[in-house]
Structures are given as structure tokens and as C-alpha cells.
Design a protein around this motif. Structure first.
Motif, PDB file in Angstrom:
ATOM      1  N   GLY A   1      -0.315  -3.505 -13.327  1.00 15.96           N
ATOM      2  CA  GLY A   1      -0.160  -4.869 -13.786  1.00 15.96           C
ATOM      3  C   GLY A   1       0.992  -5.596 -13.157  1.00 15.96           C
ATOM      4  N   MET A   2       1.595  -5.044 -12.110  1.00 20.04           N
ATOM      5  CA  MET A   2       2.731  -5.676 -11.446  1.00 20.04           C
ATOM      6  C   MET A   2       2.343  -6.276 -10.092  1.00 20.04           C
ATOM      7  SD  MET A   2       5.552  -5.300 -13.311  1.00 20.04           S
ATOM      8  CE  MET A   2       6.952  -5.255 -12.209  1.00 20.04           C
ATOM      9  N   LYS A   3       1.079  -6.167  -9.692  1.00 21.15           N
ATOM     10  CA  LYS A   3       0.672  -6.624  -8.366  1.00 21.15           C
ATOM     11  C   LYS A   3       0.658  -8.149  -8.270  1.00 21.15           C
ATOM     12  CE  LYS A   3      -3.038  -6.030  -4.975  1.00 21.15           C
ATOM     13  NZ  LYS A   3      -4.335  -5.352  -4.685  1.00 21.15           N
ATOM     14  N   ASP A   4       0.264  -8.822  -9.345  1.00 20.48           N
ATOM     15  CA  ASP A   4       0.210 -10.281  -9.339  1.00 20.48           C
ATOM     16  C   ASP A   4       1.585 -10.865  -9.608  1.00 20.48           C
ATOM     17  OD1 ASP A   4      -2.523 -10.147  -8.895  1.00 20.48           O
ATOM     18  OD2 ASP A   4      -2.978 -10.114 -11.051  1.00 20.48           O
ATOM     19  N   ASP A   5       1.687 -12.199  -9.408  1.00 19.76           N
ATOM     20  CA  ASP A   5       2.967 -12.859  -9.635  1.00 19.76           C
ATOM     21  C   ASP A   5       3.413 -12.749 -11.091  1.00 19.76           C
ATOM     22  OD1 ASP A   5       3.102 -13.529  -6.990  1.00 19.76           O
ATOM     23  OD2 ASP A   5       2.362 -15.574  -7.255  1.00 19.76           O
ATOM     24  N   ALA A   6       2.447 -12.818 -12.009  1.00 14.53           N
ATOM     25  CA  ALA A   6       2.752 -12.638 -13.438  1.00 14.53           C
ATOM     26  C   ALA A   6       2.215 -11.279 -13.872  1.00 14.53           C
ATOM     27  CB  ALA A   6       2.125 -13.747 -14.277  1.00 14.53           C
ATOM     28  N   SER A   7       3.096 -10.430 -14.360  1.00 12.45           N
ATOM     29  CA  SER A   7       2.690  -9.075 -14.724  1.00 12.45           C
ATOM     30  C   SER A   7       1.899  -9.078 -16.024  1.00 12.45           C
ATOM     31  CB  SER A   7       3.930  -8.198 -14.884  1.00 12.45           C
ATOM     32  OG  SER A   7       4.564  -8.474 -16.125  1.00 12.45           O
ATOM     33  N   TYR A   8       1.400  -7.923 -16.369  1.00 10.14           N
ATOM     34  CA  TYR A   8       0.849  -7.756 -17.707  1.00 10.14           C
ATOM     35  C   TYR A   8       1.936  -8.031 -18.743  1.00 10.14           C
ATOM     36  CZ  TYR A   8      -3.115  -5.244 -15.584  1.00 10.14           C
ATOM     37  OH  TYR A   8      -4.219  -4.904 -14.848  1.00 10.14           O
TER      38      TYR A   8
ATOM     39  N   THR B   1      -8.085   2.960  -8.982  1.00 13.53           N
ATOM     40  CA  THR B   1      -7.291   4.151  -9.285  1.00 13.53           C
ATOM     41  C   THR B   1      -8.145   5.400  -9.470  1.00 13.53           C
ATOM     42  OG1 THR B   1      -7.335   3.664 -11.662  1.00 13.53           O
ATOM     43  CG2 THR B   1      -5.496   2.766 -10.383  1.00 13.53           C
ATOM     44  N   GLY B   2      -9.462   5.260  -9.444  1.00 11.89           N
ATOM     45  CA  GLY B   2     -10.337   6.415  -9.605  1.00 11.89           C
ATOM     46  C   GLY B   2     -10.743   6.687 -11.034  1.00 11.89           C
ATOM     47  N   VAL B   3     -10.456   5.757 -11.943  1.00 10.41           N
ATOM     48  CA  VAL B   3     -10.929   5.893 -13.325  1.00 10.41           C
ATOM     49  C   VAL B   3     -12.315   5.264 -13.376  1.00 10.41           C
ATOM     50  CG1 VAL B   3     -10.488   5.333 -15.737  1.00 10.41           C
ATOM     51  CG2 VAL B   3      -8.575   5.783 -14.192  1.00 10.41           C
ATOM     52  N   THR B   4     -13.347   6.096 -13.435  1.00  9.62           N
ATOM     53  CA  THR B   4     -14.719   5.627 -13.247  1.00  9.62           C
ATOM     54  C   THR B   4     -15.339   5.050 -14.507  1.00  9.62           C
ATOM     55  OG1 THR B   4     -15.513   7.874 -13.680  1.00  9.62           O
ATOM     56  CG2 THR B   4     -15.093   7.266 -11.377  1.00  9.62           C
ATOM     57  N   ALA B   5     -14.768   5.319 -15.673  1.00 11.63           N
ATOM     58  CA  ALA B   5     -15.339   4.811 -16.921  1.00 11.63           C
ATOM     59  C   ALA B   5     -14.215   4.584 -17.918  1.00 11.63           C
ATOM     60  CB  ALA B   5     -16.365   5.800 -17.491  1.00 11.63           C
ATOM     61  N   ASP B   6     -14.476   3.676 -18.871  1.00 13.68           N
ATOM     62  CA  ASP B   6     -13.502   3.444 -19.927  1.00 13.68           C
ATOM     63  C   ASP B   6     -13.186   4.746 -20.653  1.00 13.68           C
ATOM     64  OD1 ASP B   6     -13.616   0.810 -19.261  1.00 13.68           O
ATOM     65  OD2 ASP B   6     -14.688   0.151 -21.059  1.00 13.68           O
TER      66      ASP B   6
ATOM     67  N   ASP C   1       0.833  -1.201   0.000  1.00 12.85           N
ATOM     68  CA  ASP C   1       0.000   0.000   0.000  1.00 12.85           C
ATOM     69  C   ASP C   1       0.872   1.257   0.000  1.00 12.85           C
ATOM     70  OD1 ASP C   1      -2.310  -1.477   0.001  1.00 12.85           O
ATOM     71  OD2 ASP C   1      -2.533  -1.446   2.190  1.00 12.85           O
ATOM     72  N   ASP C   2       0.480   2.200  -0.804  1.00 15.01           N
ATOM     73  CA  ASP C   2       1.222   3.453  -0.950  1.00 15.01           C
ATOM     74  C   ASP C   2       0.194   4.580  -0.983  1.00 15.01           C
ATOM     75  OD1 ASP C   2       2.618   5.684  -1.797  1.00 15.01           O
ATOM     76  OD2 ASP C   2       3.790   4.630  -3.293  1.00 15.01           O
ATOM     77  N   PRO C   3       0.263   5.577  -0.089  1.00 15.33           N
ATOM     78  CA  PRO C   3      -0.729   6.657  -0.093  1.00 15.33           C
ATOM     79  C   PRO C   3      -0.828   7.405  -1.422  1.00 15.33           C
ATOM     80  CG  PRO C   3       0.556   6.696   1.928  1.00 15.33           C
ATOM     81  CD  PRO C   3       1.213   5.699   1.024  1.00 15.33           C
ATOM     82  N   VAL C   4       0.234   7.360  -2.244  1.00 10.19           N
ATOM     83  CA  VAL C   4       0.180   8.013  -3.559  1.00 10.19           C
ATOM     84  C   VAL C   4      -0.349   7.045  -4.612  1.00 10.19           C
ATOM     85  CG1 VAL C   4       1.476   9.541  -5.091  1.00 10.19           C
ATOM     86  CG2 VAL C   4       2.282   9.162  -2.785  1.00 10.19           C
ATOM     87  N   ASN C   5      -0.611   5.773  -4.213  1.00 10.39           N
ATOM     88  CA  ASN C   5      -1.100   4.738  -5.130  1.00 10.39           C
ATOM     89  C   ASN C   5      -0.128   4.457  -6.266  1.00 10.39           C
ATOM     90  OD1 ASN C   5      -3.562   4.407  -3.681  1.00 10.39           O
ATOM     91  ND2 ASN C   5      -4.359   6.250  -4.676  1.00 10.39           N
ATOM     92  N   THR C   6       1.175   4.634  -6.016  1.00 16.14           N
ATOM     93  CA  THR C   6       2.174   4.366  -7.044  1.00 16.14           C
ATOM     94  C   THR C   6       2.156   2.885  -7.410  1.00 16.14           C
ATOM     95  OG1 THR C   6       3.594   6.125  -6.216  1.00 16.14           O
ATOM     96  CG2 THR C   6       4.629   4.457  -7.604  1.00 16.14           C
ATOM     97  N   GLY C   7       2.079   2.596  -8.680  1.00 14.31           N
ATOM     98  CA  GLY C   7       2.064   1.223  -9.165  1.00 14.31           C
ATOM     99  C   GLY C   7       0.706   0.575  -9.179  1.00 14.31           C
ATOM    100  N   LEU C   8      -0.291   1.226  -8.582  1.00 10.76           N
ATOM    101  CA  LEU C   8      -1.636   0.665  -8.560  1.00 10.76           C
ATOM    102  C   LEU C   8      -2.200   0.631  -9.983  1.00 10.76           C
ATOM    103  CD1 LEU C   8      -3.642  -0.363  -6.401  1.00 10.76           C
ATOM    104  CD2 LEU C   8      -4.704   1.904  -6.463  1.00 10.76           C
ATOM    105  N   GLY C   9      -2.674  -0.523 -10.398  1.00 11.76           N
ATOM    106  CA  GLY C   9      -3.197  -0.671 -11.751  1.00 11.76           C
ATOM    107  C   GLY C   9      -2.130  -0.808 -12.813  1.00 11.76           C
TER     108      GLY C   9
END
Length: 772
Positions: free
Chosen positions: A618-625, A682-687, A608-616
Motif C-alpha cells: 500500500g505504499m506504491k501510490d502517492d497516498a498510502s493505505y 505477490t502470488g496470493v491467488t485467492a482471498d 522493482d526488488d527481486p525479493v518483492n519487498t514492499g509489494l502489496g
């Protein structure tokens, strides 16, 4: 603003060329190889004499004026060409030297190594002078006078950067400056114009009773610079008349008073001081506003102004020290009066060392936020959220061990002070860009690597390193409460020490193929990176590692965070390949693709990072995007490129962008498409599907061009921004205007803006006469 107009100085140098050539024609002589009285037989002065020369110069020590290169004088069908035309003022001799060729109207040629010129051709040149420079500019005068006081007078002088200023179709183009009298005084180092006027496309547009300018042939001199005209609704019509003052060889002052129809008088000044080892500049400006209400928010005040200073010195070899400082009455002043459109200004003092194998930089910095605010309260709040770095220091060293590889060392020391928490919410997701309080973070890394060529052509690069972080944080405030939509709790006061051993190995197998002029390179790449620490937030608070997007540019990096306050942790494998093709027809293609795998330890991108760095990312899972980047040119004029992230769990496209441009002759088109799917985290509410299309085309009217662009939100089915420009540009004069309409999601939503510009251009220079 506060600067000398180099474009005008270039124009005056062309005038100076006339003055020099005029002096070359004042000596009686008789050519030895010509018939007696040859020059006396030429017609009486009537038609203009024309001169072309590559280089004009004056040797003050020998009192010799010379035109060099290939000099050509033409008059009434006669022409003289030579390599060097020299006028010796002490003796009065005018010699044409080197490969001399004289041609009369019948075509008879006379050649020699040296001749002396006199008679009718000299008189015609003096009384009806035309100089054409090698870049096509032309200066004319009805007559020229030269005195022993080094004062030269041109009567009925004109200057045109485009010669006759008539194109091949007979159209009038470009611009012309006329003056009833032009006086150059080498003692006072000024050029004085009587009744100067400006013509554009053959139409008079400006006139002055007189104008005094510094002589550009002199290093420093006093006088007015080119005035400028501008308009803005808030201050009305504005004219600025800069005046340059030379106090000494190393001291100059520039005064730039402005008169505005709505706000009155604004005074600006700049002081420049030169030293053998550096220089400094002080700028100041201020105004008493006649109509403060024209500016909303913090600009609605009577007195407004600013002071700025900067300096740069090199006291010893390899070291540079300096400062930059700004103070102002309000954060909107620079933008309101067109001094700057920047969003930030930095106050700092610094020292920098740079040598062949070492770099160090130490700065004390204060970041000031500029912009429009509705009240002093919000302006102060915005400023209190900005950090001061006390200090911001970094250094890098490089040591070459020859066959044993390379050793690198780098270090950073960041001290951060912030008076208020910097908070913002996007789509219901809270972001904390910085907490109030004091933080000091020191980090350093020592590493070794060596490149080894293994059997089969495989390139193996082992890497060993050790990173250390020491951080102390003192919040000085009460933290936030957790809760739905609330901001993360402020970290507790703490001291941190972390040591991170690093071991990595990079394998690359470049496979090269050639078929004639076609070449292909396929390079499989595999990396194994171990960072032996569980602590990713080594800065406790994240002040300098706010952004991260996994793509082809950082796929094979050992640490992808943009700043020292975060680091990667655990064991990771990065695999992929690069393909590069260069074809005989000029086509080329580059493709990079790959994926990153977290194998063991703590995954830093899941922290967790208060600036949400890296959130979304694709690196959170064991296999990235899976990432893909491609760019190339299938044929001349066309360039294409694209990037994509693919989530293998879907599979689905997690992010994508493509673009291209094509230029063919005078036409050009381009387009870009960006796709970002909705992500509540990340706060992106729509495509988001955003398309931008742009183009440029000539119009049926000569020298006219139309330029347009539009950005469209496909998902919301609404436009974001539309802009159109109409420009006339004949190479010497540019005039144009634009209109821009902004949609609801623009930084300035639901607004329409207009602008115009006028530029005078000449070979190697240009300057604005209006830009709004």
C-alpha cells in the motif's frame, strides 16, 4: 539431553533438610525452668515427631547445625517453638533460642529465651522422624544414624512434595519417592539410594535396585542424574541415563548414553570448562543405526552424528568474545534424535562491546539449514543457497548534548557470500531471496535531533542526518533470462557509492484530560521526512531487507525497511493520531491511525526488488493505505485487538486481523481472524480468510482439563489444523496427551500426530519423566 536435572536437585535438598534436623537432636540436657526430669516424663517413642523450619544450615567452621526462622517441633501433644534451634556437635548441646514457647498437652505454656532439649522428645524425633518444610513438602524416616565421617543414613525414607498428598476431598494426589535406605556421604559428596521406588497417585510406577546421585548440597560431584524415557517410531523405545563426572573445580563432563529398541546404542557427551573470565563447551554424539531404513531420505545411513562447540569470554571490561560451531553427518540428525527442532544452526565467531553510550558487534557467520531432504543432492542445494556473512558488523554511539539535543551515529558492514541463487515461486510469482556471488556493503548514518516544547504545548522534534553507502558486488555467474514466469536478471558486477542527506521534523500535540481516576490522551502527529537520494537499492542485491508491512507500529518511522540493503527515498509526509484512555474501572483503550503520503522524488516502494519487498504494502501510490490499530480491555479478563489496512481508492479493506481472549475463573476462550485479499502481484491467488478458535475448560473429574483449537480456511471451506489436549494436573503430577490433525495446506499436510507427557512437579521445580 545434556543437562543436570535441577528439579531433582531441589528434591534432594529437601532430603538434605532431614539429615540436618536429625543431627539436632543428639545432646542430653535439662531445662532450667522446667520441673526436674520434665523431658523424661514424656511418653516412649511411638508416634511420629513433626518438625517445621524455614531455613536449615550448617556452619562447617564452627561445626554448628541450625534451623532458623520459626522452628516448631511437635510430639504426643507437646510442642516447642523458637527462632533458632542450634546443635553444637563439639559439645553435644542442643539449644532452642529466642522466643521459646513450650506447650504441654494440658495447654500449659512455658516461655523463656533459651532451653535445652533432651529426653523422650529427642528420642522420638530420632526414631520416628517427620520433617515438613514451609512449602508443604514432607520427608519421613523410621530412624536416622549419624557418624563422625559425615555419613548420614536414613532407613525407610520417603519424600512427598505435597505432604500427606491427600486433598480436601480425600483424593490421592501427587507423587512419592521411597527408599529402603538413603545414605548421604559428605566426604564423597554423593547420595546413595537402596531400592528406590516412585509412586504416582499412590500407585507404584518405577523401581530400581540402587541409585547413586551427586549431592546437591555440594557444588560439583560425580554420579548418575535422573534417567529419561522416550519413544519415536523411527528409533523405538529409548532410555537415557546421564552420568556426571567432576574432574576439577572448573571441569565437568556429562555422559548421556541412550539405548533404543530399534536403532541400538547412541552415545552423547558434553565437556564444560570454566575460567575466571569465561567458559567453553564441547558436545559430541554419534550412533551406528541398526535399522537405517526407518529414516527416509538423508537419514537412511549407517553412521550418524554431530559435534558442537561454543565459548564465551570477557577478556577485558565491556568486551565479550565467543564462538559457536556445529558439524553433522546430515541435516536431519538433530531432529531425528530429538537434540533440536530448529530449522537453522549458525556457526560464528564474534566480539561485542557494550557500554553506557556505545555498542559494537562483529561476527563472521555461516548459516546451516536443518531439515529432512529426500537426497544428498537436495540437501547440498539447500545449503549452497544459504549465505555466509563475512563479516556482519554493526555499531551504535550516543552522545548527549544537553539542551542542544542528541547526536547518534550508527554503522553497518555486511559481507555476503552465496554459492547458489536462492529462488522460489509463490502463486506463479518468482522471488529471489539472494543471488550467488560476493557482496560487500558498508553503510553509516550520523544524525542529530532535539526536542523543543513550543507555545501551546506542541512538541517539535527536528532531525538532521547524513547516510553513506558503499557497495561492491561480484556475481561470479551468468544471470537468468527474462521471460513470463522467469526470474529477474542477475545484477551486473558493479560498485556503488551513495550519499543521502536526511531532514525531518516531527510535530506532536498531546492533549490530556482527567476526570477523577479516568484519564484520556489524544495526540495528533504530523511528520515531514526528506531523504535526498534516488537510490533505494543501496545494497545492489537485497540480502537483509526482505519484509515490510505498513501498520500502526511503523507508521511514524523515518525509514521502514527492515535492513540496510534498502532505504526510503524522496519527500514524505506521515499524518495521524494516537488516543489512549485509562478508566477507573480498570478498562483501557489505545488507538493509532494514520496515512503516509509521497510528495516528491523517487518512491522507494515503487522500485522493482527481486525479493518483492514492499509489494502489496500500500505504499506504491502517492497516498498510502490508511492504517488503523486498536487494542484494549473493556473489562477484567477480556482483551481485544485488531489491525486494518484500507485502500482509499476503492475504498476496500486491503488487510485485516482481529483477535481476542477471555479468561473467567478456570475457563478461557480465544479467537483470531486474518483476512488477506487475492493479489496476483505477490502470488496470493485467492482471498484468504483464516479463523482460529481455542478454548480451555475443566472437566467434571477433579484436576482434569480439556484444551482444544481449530484453524479454518473460510474462503476454501476447509480446516487447516485441529488440535485437542487432555491434561491431568493436581499441582504436583501432570499427565496428558494430545492429537493433532493437519489439513492440505499445513507444513506437514494431511497428517495426524499424537503425543504424551508426564511431569513430576514440586514447589519451585519440575522435571519430565516422559515427553513424546
Amino acid at each position: 539431553m545434556m543437562r543436570r536435572d535441577r528439579g531433582l536437585e531441589t528434591r534432594l535438598r529437601q532430603f538434605g533438610a532431614v539429615l540436618v534436623l536429625a543431627l539436632m537432636t543428639a545432646s542430653p540436657a535439662a531445662a532450667q525452668f522446667l520441673p526436674e526430669g520434665f523431658f523424661a516424663t514424656l511418653p516412649e517413642p511411638g508416634a511420629p515427631a513433626k518438625v517445621e523450619a524455614n531455613v536449615l544450615s550448617y556452619d562447617k567452621s564452627s561445626d554448628v547445625i541450625s534451623a532458623q526462622g520459626r522452628v516448631l517441633m511437635q510430639y504426643e501433644g507437646y510442642s516447642i517453638a523458637c527462632d533458632d534451634l542450634r546443635y553444637e556437635q563439639q559439645t553435644g548441646n542442643l539449644n532452642c533460642i529466642g522466643n521459646v514457647q513450650l506447650v504441654d498437652p494440658a495447654g500449659t505454656k512455658y516461655t523463656a529465651e533459651t532451653i535445652e532439649v533432651t529426653g523422650g522428645m529427642k528420642q522420638a524425633f530420632i526414631e520416628s522422624l517427620t520433617l515438613t518444610t514451609t512449602d508443604g513438602a514432607r520427608v519421613t524416616a523410621s530412624d536416622v544414624a549419624y557418624s563422625s565421617t559425615l555419613e548420614t543414613v536414613l532407613n525407610q525414607a520417603t519424600y512427598t512434595p505435597c505432604g500427606e498428598c491427600i486433598d480436601a476431598k480425600g483424593n490421592r494426589i501427587g507423587w512419592k519417592v521411597k527408599a529402603a535406605k538413603l545414605i548421604q556421604n559428605a566426604e564423597t559428596k554423593t547420595i546413595y539410594f537402596e531400592q528406590p521406588s516412585l509412586e504416582v497417585l499412590g500407585i507404584p510406577v518405577a523401581w530400581l535396585p540402587w541409585l547413586s546421585l551427586p549431592d546437591p548440597s555440594a557444588k560439583q560431584s560425580n554420579g548418575f542424574l535422573l534417567p529419561s524415557v522416550n519413544y519415536k517410531a523411527e528409533y523405538g523405545a529409548r532410555i537415557t541415563a546421564p552420568y556426571f563426572i567432576n574432574i576439577g573445580d572448573d571441569t565437568q563432563i556429562l555422559l548421556a548414553p541412550s539405548l533404543m529398541s530399534r536403532q541400538g546404542f547412541l552415545m552423547a557427551a558434553e565437556w564444560q570448562q570454566q575460567f575466571d573470565y569465561g567458559s567453553f563447551t564441547i558436545k559430541a554424539s554419534g550412533i551406528y543405526q541398526l535399522d537405517p531404513g526407518a529414516f527416509s531420505g538423508i537419514g537412511n545411513r549407517e553412521w550418524r552424528g554431530a559435534i558442537q562447540s561454543s565459548g564465551r569470554f570477557q577478556p577485558i571490561a565491556d568486551w565479550t568474545v565467543g564462538w559457536s560451531y556445529s558439524a553433522f553427518t546430515d541435516a536431519a540428525y538433530f531432529d531425528d534424535y530429538d537434540f533440536s527442532t530448529a530449522n537453522w544452526v549458525t556457526n560464528e565467531v564474534y566480539a561485542t562491546h557494550l557500554s553506557s553510550d556505545f555498542y559494537a558487534d562483529v561476527r563472521l557467520q555461516e548459516f546451516l539449514k536443518l531439515g529432512q531432504y529426500s537426497s544428498e543432492f537436495w540437501a547440498d542445494m539447500a545449503q549452497n543457497q544459504q549465505a555466509a556473512t563475512l563479516p556482519n558488523a554493526r555499531g551504535n554511539g550516543y552522545f548527549d548534548l544537553g539542551d542542544w539535543g542528541q547526536v547518534r551515529a550508527n554503522g553497518n558492514l555486511l559481507g555476503v557470500y552465496r554459492a547458489e541463487d536462492s529462488l522460489q515461486t509463490f502463486g506463479g510469482v518468482p522471488y529471489v531471496f539472494g543471488y550467488e556471488g560476493n557482496k560487500t556493503h558498508a553503510s553509516g548514518e550520523l544524525s542529530w535531533q532535539n526536542q523543543i516544547i513550543a507555545p501551546g504545548g506542541v512538541v517539535v522534534t527536528p532531525y538532521l542526518g547524513l547516510r553513506a553507502d558503499v557497495t561492491n558486488y561480484d556475481s561470479g555467474a551468468v544471470g537468468f533470462d527474462d521471460g513470463p514466469g522467469g526470474y529477474p536478471t542477475e545484477p551486473a558486477d558493479q560498485f556503488l557509492f551513495a550519499a543521502t542527506p536526511i531532514a525531518a521534523v516531527d510535530f506532536r500535540w498531546p492533549l490530556f484530560a482527567a476526570n477523577g481516576l479516568d484519564t484520556h490522551l489524544l495526540e495528533p502527529i504530523a511528520q515531514l521526512v526528506y531523504r535526498g537520494s534516488d537510490t533505494s537499492l543501496v545494497g545492489i542485491t537485497n540480502d537483509n531487507a526482505h519484509s515490510f508491512v505498513l501498520d500502526d507500529t511503523n507508521l511514524f518511522s523515518y525509514d521502514r525497511f527492515s535492513g540496510t540493503d534498502r532505504q526510503e527515498t524522496g519527500l514524505r509526509a506521515n499524518v495521524g493520531a494516537r488516543y489512549l484512555a485509562n478508566l477507573s474501572g480498570g478498562q483501557w483503550l489505545e488507538i493509532v491511525a494514520g496515512q503516509s503520503f509521497h510528495l516528491a522524488g523517487v518512491n522507494a516502494f515503487a522500485v522493482d526488488d527481486p525479493v518483492n519487498t514492499g509489494l502489496g504494502s500500500g505504499m506504491k501510490d502517492d497516498a498510502s493505505y490508511v492504517v488503523l490499530g486498536a487494542r484494549g480491555s473493556p473489562y477484567a479478563g477480556l482483551t481485544l485487538g485488531g489491525k486494518m489496512q484500507v485502500d482509499p481508492d476503492g475504498p476496500r479493506v486491503a488487510r485485516a486481523g482481529v483477535g481476542g481472549s477471555y479468561a473467567f475463573g478456570p475457563y478461557s476462550v480465544g479467537g483470531d481472524y486474518v483476512y488477506l485479499p487475492a493479489d496476483a502481484n505477490t502470488g496470493v491467488t485467492a482471498d484468504q480468510h483464516e479463523v482460529t478458535v481455542s478454548g480451555s475448560t475443566p472437566l467434571p473429574l477433579d484436576y482434569w482439563r480439556a484444551i482444544g483449537s481449530v484453524s479454518w480456511d473460510v474462503a476454501a471451506s476447509e480446516w487447516l489444523e485441529a488440535r485437542g489436549e487432555l491434561i491431568y494436573d493436581d499441582g504436583f503430577f501432570l499427565a496428558g496427551g494430545f492429537a493433532q490433525a493437519n489439513g492440505a495446506t499445513h507444513e506437514t499436510p494431511d497428517s495426524v500426530t499424537f503425543g504424551v507427557q508426564f511431569k513430576l512437579k514440586a514447589p519451585g521445580a519440575q522435571f519430565d519423566i516422559l515427553n513424546y
